[in-house]
Motif scaffolding. Structure first.
Motif, PDB file in Angstrom:
ATOM      1  N   GLN A 118       0.807  -1.220   0.000  1.00  0.00           N
ATOM      2  CA  GLN A 118       0.000   0.000   0.000  1.00  0.00           C
ATOM      3  C   GLN A 118       0.842   1.273   0.000  1.00  0.00           C
ATOM      4  OE1 GLN A 118      -2.824  -0.080   3.242  1.00  0.00           O
ATOM      5  NE2 GLN A 118      -3.404  -2.205   2.843  1.00  0.00           N
ATOM      6  N   ARG A 119       2.154   1.144   0.017  1.00  0.00           N
ATOM      7  CA  ARG A 119       2.998   2.313   0.243  1.00  0.00           C
ATOM      8  C   ARG A 119       3.000   3.293  -0.917  1.00  0.00           C
ATOM      9  NH1 ARG A 119       7.766  -0.946   2.942  1.00  0.00           N
ATOM     10  NH2 ARG A 119       6.893  -1.139   5.039  1.00  0.00           N
ATOM     11  N   ALA A 120       3.014   2.802  -2.153  1.00  0.00           N
ATOM     12  CA  ALA A 120       3.052   3.729  -3.283  1.00  0.00           C
ATOM     13  C   ALA A 120       1.824   4.626  -3.274  1.00  0.00           C
ATOM     14  CB  ALA A 120       3.159   2.974  -4.605  1.00  0.00           C
ATOM     15  N   ARG A 121       0.657   4.062  -2.954  1.00  0.00           N
ATOM     16  CA  ARG A 121      -0.554   4.880  -2.892  1.00  0.00           C
ATOM     17  C   ARG A 121      -0.513   5.839  -1.699  1.00  0.00           C
ATOM     18  NH1 ARG A 121      -4.918   0.173  -3.688  1.00  0.00           N
ATOM     19  NH2 ARG A 121      -3.127  -0.969  -2.868  1.00  0.00           N
TER      20      ARG A 121
ATOM     21  N   GLY B 202      -0.093   7.261 -11.242  1.00  0.00           N
ATOM     22  CA  GLY B 202       1.223   6.638 -11.178  1.00  0.00           C
ATOM     23  C   GLY B 202       1.380   5.748  -9.960  1.00  0.00           C
ATOM     24  N   GLY B 203       0.886   6.213  -8.798  1.00  0.00           N
ATOM     25  CA  GLY B 203       0.977   5.397  -7.587  1.00  0.00           C
ATOM     26  C   GLY B 203       0.172   4.118  -7.697  1.00  0.00           C
ATOM     27  N   ALA B 204      -1.050   4.202  -8.247  1.00  0.00           N
ATOM     28  CA  ALA B 204      -1.890   3.007  -8.402  1.00  0.00           C
ATOM     29  C   ALA B 204      -1.270   2.016  -9.381  1.00  0.00           C
ATOM     30  CB  ALA B 204      -3.282   3.422  -8.863  1.00  0.00           C
TER      31      ALA B 204
ATOM     32  N   ARG C 233       0.210  -1.815  -8.602  1.00  0.00           N
ATOM     33  CA  ARG C 233      -0.339  -2.954  -9.340  1.00  0.00           C
ATOM     34  C   ARG C 233       0.768  -3.721 -10.062  1.00  0.00           C
ATOM     35  NH1 ARG C 233      -5.520  -2.136 -13.146  1.00  0.00           N
ATOM     36  NH2 ARG C 233      -6.340  -1.772 -11.051  1.00  0.00           N
ATOM     37  N   LEU C 234       1.659  -3.008 -10.732  1.00  0.00           N
ATOM     38  CA  LEU C 234       2.727  -3.691 -11.464  1.00  0.00           C
ATOM     39  C   LEU C 234       3.750  -4.296 -10.507  1.00  0.00           C
ATOM     40  CD1 LEU C 234       3.619  -4.379 -14.296  1.00  0.00           C
ATOM     41  CD2 LEU C 234       4.921  -2.240 -14.380  1.00  0.00           C
TER      42      LEU C 234
ATOM     43  N   ASP D 106      10.482  -4.843 -10.264  1.00  0.00           N
ATOM     44  CA  ASP D 106      10.910  -3.585 -10.873  1.00  0.00           C
ATOM     45  C   ASP D 106       9.748  -2.768 -11.428  1.00  0.00           C
ATOM     46  OD1 ASP D 106      10.214  -5.225 -12.950  1.00  0.00           O
ATOM     47  OD2 ASP D 106      12.051  -4.961 -14.100  1.00  0.00           O
ATOM     48  N   GLY D 107       8.520  -3.151 -11.090  1.00  0.00           N
ATOM     49  CA  GLY D 107       7.342  -2.514 -11.658  1.00  0.00           C
ATOM     50  C   GLY D 107       7.252  -1.024 -11.374  1.00  0.00           C
TER      51      GLY D 107
END
Length: 463
Positions: free
Chosen positions: A127-130, A267-269, A273-274, A280-281
């Motif tokens: 959840q960190r990128a979001r 970009g965060g979502a 997901r990747l 390396d997503g």
């Protein structure tokens, strides 16, 4: 509201004021330059001095964020920079304004190391990128509001009042920070290690990670561009596209500020997901975003004077996509650095990108603008041609009101074309940045595996 949600809301508000207070110079800078008869080099220097102290004080404050209660560090920093922002409004000359901006840089150096360290311990890996994207929404919104509100205030009330308006919300944020729940370090990792630290010098440990080295280089390139745009988008609109301060401020707000919300959220979502499919997503998304933004910026700068809508659409698209960088790169730092060193890692990253990027962006673009301005004036026969070194010496003298050898007023009709040419630096550096992020995506898988192996074999230790 849960403790994590409350903390994220407060951290977002603090980050918004962080960028509002630093960008307010960009919103009102053309008014300051005209009142005091400054060059673009001097205008850029107002951004540079801020970033120098921000970078230097960020290192010890980053280490402090790995050891002390982060909410108290944030509260103290926000209060300090808000107070000094207000004092900027009472400055009566260029030197006094420089001193207050130096102080603002010291206070704001508390924000990112403490905030990102808290986010790393409040939200799990997936959840960190979001979470970082939500926190970083303070960046485009703060920059946008600073440009828009700054342009409106300088048009109607004068530039000094913009600093007074900026100070009040910061004090409220400082109070709210005291109510954040301080989480234990490292307990939300796939293999919880708490505050366990590998033996050795913490700075060398961070710099021994290949992906971190690429990320540091990327930060210098990215922040050069961000701070160059922050200092000169509004002046560019006033000079080249002949807009009023108020209208230029709101167009700059949309192009350089509000457009970034799209890049951060999407970009965060996409990065999260990747990342579930491949390690390396996140960096793949970051690389793609910068590769897309460069040609849009280039095409935006190619629009002729007065074609404001095309410029805003092209440059706004480029800037909006570019903001995905933050959600992808900041969360990658958490992926490759152990919890007990994340404050230190962020401080090192910020130190390098501010010393080597942000500090050079405004003054470097300002120097380039003044150089191209002088060349245009010289070609038109309005000033006597000077060697580059002599011109730069005259620029330095102009900072303290001692310009000799040419009349700064004679350059005014040529400043629009000079700044226009200088701003092509931004898409060129964005192209190089995309290649650097691509290189980082080639090393991140091994660095994540190394960290996960260490966490599996390291006994937990709570903080």
């Amino acid at each position: 509201m849960s403790g994590s949600a409350y903390a994220l809301v407060v951290l977002f508000a603090i980050n918004l004021m962080n960028f509002f207070d630093r960008q307010i110079i960009g919103g009102v800078g053309e008014g300051i330059r005209r009142e005091w008869g400054l060059s673009d080099t001097a205008l850029g220097l107002l951004g540079t001095v801020f970033t120098l102290l921000y970078a230097v004080f960020g290192l010890p404050l980053g280490r402090m964020s790995d050891k002390a209660a982060r909410k108290y560090i944030l509260a103290g920093g926000v209060f300090l920079w808000s107070l000094l922002t207000a004092l900027s409004g009472v400055a009566r000359n260029f030197s006094q304004l420089i001193v207050t901006r130096l102080g603002v840089g010291v206070g704001e150096a508390t924000c990112s190391p403490a905030s990102t360290s808290l986010i790393g311990d409040l939200f799990p890996t997936t959840q960190r990128a979001r979470a970082v994207a939500i926190w970083m929404l303070g960046l485009p919104l703060g920059l946008g509001l600073a440009n828009g509100a700054g342009g409106w205030i300088v048009q109607h009330w004068g530039w000094r009042n913009a600093f007074y308006v900026a100070a009040v919300p910061g004090v409220l944020c400082a109070i709210a920070a005291l109510w954040i729940r301080e989480p234990p370090r490292g307990t939300l990792e796939p293999h919880a290690v708490g505050a366990r630290v590998r033996p050795g010098n913490p700075y060398r440990l961070v710099l021994s990670i290949p992906t971190m080295l690429w990320i540091i280089v990327s930060g210098a390139l990215h922040n050069f561009n961000m701070y160059a745009l922050g200092s000169f988008v509004a002046p560019f609109l006033v000079r080249f596209h002949r807009m009023s301060f108020q209208h230029a401020g709101w167009v700059a707000a949309a192009v350089y500020g509000f457009s970034g919300a799209f890049g951060l959220v999407v970009g965060g979502a996409l990065a999260d997901r990747l990342y579930r499919r491949r390690v390396d997503g996140r960096l793949i998304i970051g690389t793609a975003s910068i590769a897309i933004c460069a040609p849009f910026m280039f095409l935006g700068l190619m629009r002729p004077p007065g074609d404001i809508w095309s410029f805003a659409l092209l440059m706004g698209t480029g800037c909006g996509v570019m903001y995905a960088y933050y959600a992808t790169v900041y969360s990658t730092i958490h992926d490759v650095v152990e919890p007990s060193l994340r404050g230190t890692a962020m401080a090192l990253y910020f130190c390098a990108m501010y010393l080597l990027g942000a500090s050079l962006g405004p003054v470097g673009t300002g120097l380039a603008s003044d150089y191209f301005t002088f060349q245009a004036a010289s070609a038109a026969g309005k000033v006597t041609p000077l060697p580059f070194g002599t011109l730069m010496l005259a620029e330095l003298r102009s900072l303290v009101g001692e310009a000799k050898g040419f009349d700064l007023k004679a350059l005014e009709p040529f400043r629009a074309d000079g700044l226009h040419t200088a701003m092509y630096i931004v898409p060129v550096l964005a192209t190089i940045l995309a290649l650097v992020l691509l290189a980082a995506s080639r090393t991140v898988k091994k660095d994540v595996e190394n960290l996960q192996t260490w966490m599996r074999t390291s006994p937990a230790k709570t903080s």
